[in-house]
Motif scaffolding. Structure first.
Motif, PDB file in Angstrom:
ATOM      1  N   ASP A   1      31.085 -53.890  -4.203  1.00  0.00           N
ATOM      2  CA  ASP A   1      32.196 -53.417  -3.359  1.00  0.00           C
ATOM      3  C   ASP A   1      33.481 -54.176  -3.685  1.00  0.00           C
ATOM      4  O   ASP A   1      34.566 -53.585  -3.751  1.00  0.00           O
ATOM      5  CB  ASP A   1      31.851 -53.596  -1.886  1.00  0.00           C
ATOM      6  CG  ASP A   1      31.268 -52.329  -1.280  1.00  0.00           C
ATOM      7  OD1 ASP A   1      31.582 -51.238  -1.801  1.00  0.00           O
ATOM      8  OD2 ASP A   1      30.518 -52.436  -0.295  1.00  0.00           O
ATOM      9  N   GLU A   2      33.378 -55.500  -3.876  1.00  0.00           N
ATOM     10  CA  GLU A   2      34.555 -56.298  -4.206  1.00  0.00           C
ATOM     11  C   GLU A   2      35.182 -55.816  -5.512  1.00  0.00           C
ATOM     12  O   GLU A   2      36.414 -55.704  -5.637  1.00  0.00           O
ATOM     13  CB  GLU A   2      34.163 -57.767  -4.336  1.00  0.00           C
ATOM     14  CG  GLU A   2      33.785 -58.430  -3.016  1.00  0.00           C
ATOM     15  CD  GLU A   2      33.298 -59.861  -3.225  1.00  0.00           C
ATOM     16  OE1 GLU A   2      33.426 -60.368  -4.365  1.00  0.00           O
ATOM     17  OE2 GLU A   2      32.795 -60.460  -2.260  1.00  0.00           O
TER      18      GLU A   2
ATOM     19  N   ASP B   1      34.254 -45.241  -4.726  1.00  0.00           N
ATOM     20  CA  ASP B   1      35.065 -44.910  -3.561  1.00  0.00           C
ATOM     21  C   ASP B   1      36.108 -43.884  -4.002  1.00  0.00           C
ATOM     22  O   ASP B   1      36.866 -44.120  -4.969  1.00  0.00           O
ATOM     23  CB  ASP B   1      35.758 -46.156  -3.011  1.00  0.00           C
ATOM     24  CG  ASP B   1      36.381 -45.905  -1.647  1.00  0.00           C
ATOM     25  OD1 ASP B   1      35.667 -46.060  -0.643  1.00  0.00           O
ATOM     26  OD2 ASP B   1      37.574 -45.537  -1.602  1.00  0.00           O
TER      27      ASP B   1
ATOM     28  N   GLU C   1      32.210 -42.811   0.271  1.00  0.00           N
ATOM     29  CA  GLU C   1      31.578 -43.833  -0.562  1.00  0.00           C
ATOM     30  C   GLU C   1      30.266 -43.314  -1.153  1.00  0.00           C
ATOM     31  O   GLU C   1      29.466 -42.697  -0.454  1.00  0.00           O
ATOM     32  CB  GLU C   1      31.274 -45.084   0.257  1.00  0.00           C
ATOM     33  CG  GLU C   1      32.456 -45.935   0.614  1.00  0.00           C
ATOM     34  CD  GLU C   1      31.986 -47.214   1.297  1.00  0.00           C
ATOM     35  OE1 GLU C   1      31.874 -48.243   0.612  1.00  0.00           O
ATOM     36  OE2 GLU C   1      31.697 -47.166   2.499  1.00  0.00           O
TER      37      GLU C   1
ATOM     38  N   MET D   1      29.295 -49.008  -7.234  1.00  0.00           N
ATOM     39  CA  MET D   1      29.819 -48.553  -5.942  1.00  0.00           C
ATOM     40  C   MET D   1      31.063 -47.720  -6.219  1.00  0.00           C
ATOM     41  O   MET D   1      31.995 -48.175  -6.903  1.00  0.00           O
ATOM     42  CB  MET D   1      30.149 -49.744  -5.055  1.00  0.00           C
ATOM     43  CG  MET D   1      28.954 -50.639  -4.758  1.00  0.00           C
ATOM     44  SD  MET D   1      27.708 -49.841  -3.723  1.00  0.00           S
ATOM     45  CE  MET D   1      28.517 -49.923  -2.127  1.00  0.00           C
TER      46      MET D   1
ATOM     47  N   CYS E   1      34.928 -52.815  -6.681  1.00  0.00           N
ATOM     48  CA  CYS E   1      35.501 -51.490  -6.426  1.00  0.00           C
ATOM     49  C   CYS E   1      36.882 -51.625  -5.783  1.00  0.00           C
ATOM     50  O   CYS E   1      37.818 -50.902  -6.151  1.00  0.00           O
ATOM     51  CB  CYS E   1      34.558 -50.693  -5.530  1.00  0.00           C
ATOM     52  SG  CYS E   1      35.113 -49.006  -5.197  1.00  0.00           S
ATOM     53  N   TYR E   2      37.026 -52.554  -4.859  1.00  0.00           N
ATOM     54  CA  TYR E   2      38.326 -52.745  -4.204  1.00  0.00           C
ATOM     55  C   TYR E   2      39.369 -53.231  -5.211  1.00  0.00           C
ATOM     56  O   TYR E   2      40.551 -52.851  -5.148  1.00  0.00           O
ATOM     57  CB  TYR E   2      38.195 -53.753  -3.060  1.00  0.00           C
ATOM     58  CG  TYR E   2      37.323 -53.271  -1.925  1.00  0.00           C
ATOM     59  CD1 TYR E   2      37.251 -51.914  -1.599  1.00  0.00           C
ATOM     60  CD2 TYR E   2      36.560 -54.166  -1.179  1.00  0.00           C
ATOM     61  CE1 TYR E   2      36.441 -51.465  -0.568  1.00  0.00           C
ATOM     62  CE2 TYR E   2      35.742 -53.732  -0.142  1.00  0.00           C
ATOM     63  CZ  TYR E   2      35.686 -52.385   0.153  1.00  0.00           C
ATOM     64  OH  TYR E   2      34.891 -51.953   1.169  1.00  0.00           O
TER      65      TYR E   2
ATOM     66  N   MET F   1      25.417 -55.252  -3.125  1.00  0.00           N
ATOM     67  CA  MET F   1      26.372 -54.204  -2.758  1.00  0.00           C
ATOM     68  C   MET F   1      27.724 -54.805  -2.393  1.00  0.00           C
ATOM     69  O   MET F   1      28.778 -54.223  -2.681  1.00  0.00           O
ATOM     70  CB  MET F   1      25.804 -53.381  -1.595  1.00  0.00           C
ATOM     71  CG  MET F   1      24.589 -52.553  -1.995  1.00  0.00           C
ATOM     72  SD  MET F   1      23.803 -51.708  -0.601  1.00  0.00           S
ATOM     73  CE  MET F   1      25.020 -50.423  -0.270  1.00  0.00           C
ATOM     74  N   SER F   2      27.704 -55.969  -1.774  1.00  0.00           N
ATOM     75  CA  SER F   2      28.953 -56.630  -1.411  1.00  0.00           C
ATOM     76  C   SER F   2      29.743 -57.011  -2.659  1.00  0.00           C
ATOM     77  O   SER F   2      30.967 -56.820  -2.731  1.00  0.00           O
ATOM     78  CB  SER F   2      28.646 -57.874  -0.569  1.00  0.00           C
ATOM     79  OG  SER F   2      29.836 -58.576  -0.272  1.00  0.00           O
TER      80      SER F   2
END
Length: 474
Positions: free
Chosen positions: A423-424, A317, A361, A315, A426-427, A419-420
């Motif tokens: 995403d974590e 960003d 994204e 993912m 990526c954050y 994906m979640s």
């Protein structure tokens, strides 16, 4: 005395035979005429008269005038010529159809048959005997059928579907204009040929199937239809998509032929493909969208579980992208997104999936990769994006990218869960710090979540290998 009695018996038998014949002719509604050419007289039976609306005792030629004057003007010349050949003996058996005016004024159709039965010493015909039959109802049916046939022919020429009629052996007997346009064969060239010669149908595996279509149709019950989606290879080699249906024609339980209808579905398939592409791709960048990407992840999970293949979900960003929109406007932001999309596609090559998930994204699905390979790959991507400069007017912008990854093992339950997790990661990478958007990104930020192999330090890779293809369908 005995001779007279025998003659009387012969006369009675003859009279009975005549009565039987007259009864049979009346029952069959056959009017008898007897033309004596020597005397110029014509005798008509009662049925002959009633067919035309006259009474049995009427002298028709006196009441209605000469017979030829009652013949339809359009038939008169032809009948004159025919009867003249009949009267001279040229025609030993004569049969013709014509229209004659009925007593009440309407026209009736007559089938007249006659033959000479007596001749003069010099060989000329002396007497002709014949019968007339009212065939008006038959002619009306014939006319109705002819009109219906013409309507059908006009319809077949006009309809958009290709229509091909075959005999019981599979040979073409009729081929309309739409069929000609779809196959590239003219009707003149197609008629008389086997269907498989003219209609080159191909299966999804590019196997000719026209012969098997007829074979399947031959086995159908009356009223059933066999249909097939296929490609039509035209006479010049070009291809069209088509829906082909074929039905057997059964008459009194016997197979008399087939009717095939071929509908060109090329435009329909292309339209559906455009709709599908619009539904599964981002209109700005042309990349697959979230719908496509989630379906691809689900298939990657299945491949990992059933085939033991490991794949990596990334993912992405963008960092500092808001500065582009605020400083140069959304048109400039769109150009940046398009440029980054192109860069990602070039980095990923074939066999991997790049998707725009919305806003700034992006998602990557890397086929058959372990942790080390995915880490090296992310190094290439972050460097490629960080080295791009975007100039708008007097301003130059650079953006960075934060990446979170998740290795796909096949144990996952859903694309959204994967994906979640990515995403974590990526954050967390983004939280590690952002570089100045006006300077090249010196150090890519990559965060792994639950990787099988988690590196402790970054190894820079300047060149990347071509990854194996992950086949994704949607």
């Amino acid at each position: 005395m005995i001779a007279k009695k025998a003659a009387h018996l012969d006369f009675d038998a003859l009279r009975e035979e005549v009565e039987r014949l007259e009864t049979a002719l009346q029952g069959a509604e056959q009017g008898v005429w007897d033309h004596d050419l020597a005397s110029g007289t014509v005798r008509y039976s009662a049925t002959w008269k009633t067919l035309r609306g006259y009474m049995p005792d009427d002298d028709v030629d006196i009441v209605a005038g000469p017979w030829i004057d009652r013949v339809h003007p359009d038939d008169r010349k032809r009948i004159d010529e025919t009867t003249m050949r009949q009267n001279t003996g040229e025609l030993q058996v004569n049969s013709f159809e014509y229209r004659e005016r009925h007593r009440d004024g309407h026209w009736i159709w007559i089938l007249s048959r006659g033959r000479p039965i007596a001749w003069l010493p010099d060989g000329r015909v002396a007497r002709i005997l014949g019968t007339d039959t009212d065939i008006s109802s038959l002619k009306e049916t014939e006319l109705a059928l002819a009109e219906e046939k013409e309507r059908l022919l006009v319809t077949l020429r006009s309809i958009g579907e290709g229509l091909v009629c075959l005999d019981s052996g599979g040979l073409i007997t009729s081929f309309n204009q739409s069929a000609a346009e779809l196959t590239g064969w003219s009707a003149d060239d197609a008629v008389g040929r086997n269907l498989s010669e003219v209609l080159d149908l191909r299966s999804a595996a590019d196997i000719p199937i026209a012969h098997s279509v007829v074979t399947h149709a031959r086995a159908l019950e009356n009223g059933s239809t066999f249909w097939k989606e296929a490609e039509v290879v035209q006479r010049d080699g070009s291809r069209r998509r088509a829906h082909c249906s074929i039905s057997p024609v059964m008459i009194r339980g016997l197979l008399t032929g087939f009717v095939a209808v071929i509908r060109d579905t090329t435009d329909e398939h292309e339209y559906k493909a455009r709709l599908h592409h619009a539904a599964t791709h981002d209109p700005l960048t042309g990349l697959p969208n979230r719908i496509f990407f989630e379906a691809a992840i689900d298939q990657a999970v299945t491949a990992a579980r059933l085939e033991g293949r490991g794949h990596t979900l990334c993912m992405l960003d963008l960092d500092h992208f808001k500065m582009v929109n605020d400083g140069a406007g959304h048109a400039a932001g769109d150009k940046v997104l398009q440029g980054i999309s192109q860069s990602l596609v070039e980095c990923c090559g074939t066999g991997n999936i790049v998707a725009r998930l919305g806003g700034d994204e992006f998602g990557l699905l890397l086929a058959d990769t372990d942790g080390r390979a995915a880490y090296d790959f992310c190094d290439i991507i972050t460097k490629s994006i960080g080295e791009h400069a975007f100039q708008f007017g007097h301003s130059v912008f650079r953006v960075g990218v934060s990446v979170g990854t998740k290795f796909i093992t096949g144990d996952e339950t859903s694309a959204s869960k994967l994906m979640s997790l990515a995403d974590e990661a990526c954050y967390r990478a983004k939280a590690a710090g952002r570089d100045d958007g006006h300077r090249p990104i010196r150090q890519p930020r990559v965060q792994f979540n639950r990787m099988r192999s988690c590196p402790l330090s970054l190894r820079t890779t300047r060149s990347h290998r071509t990854l194996p293809a992950l086949r994704i369908s949607l």
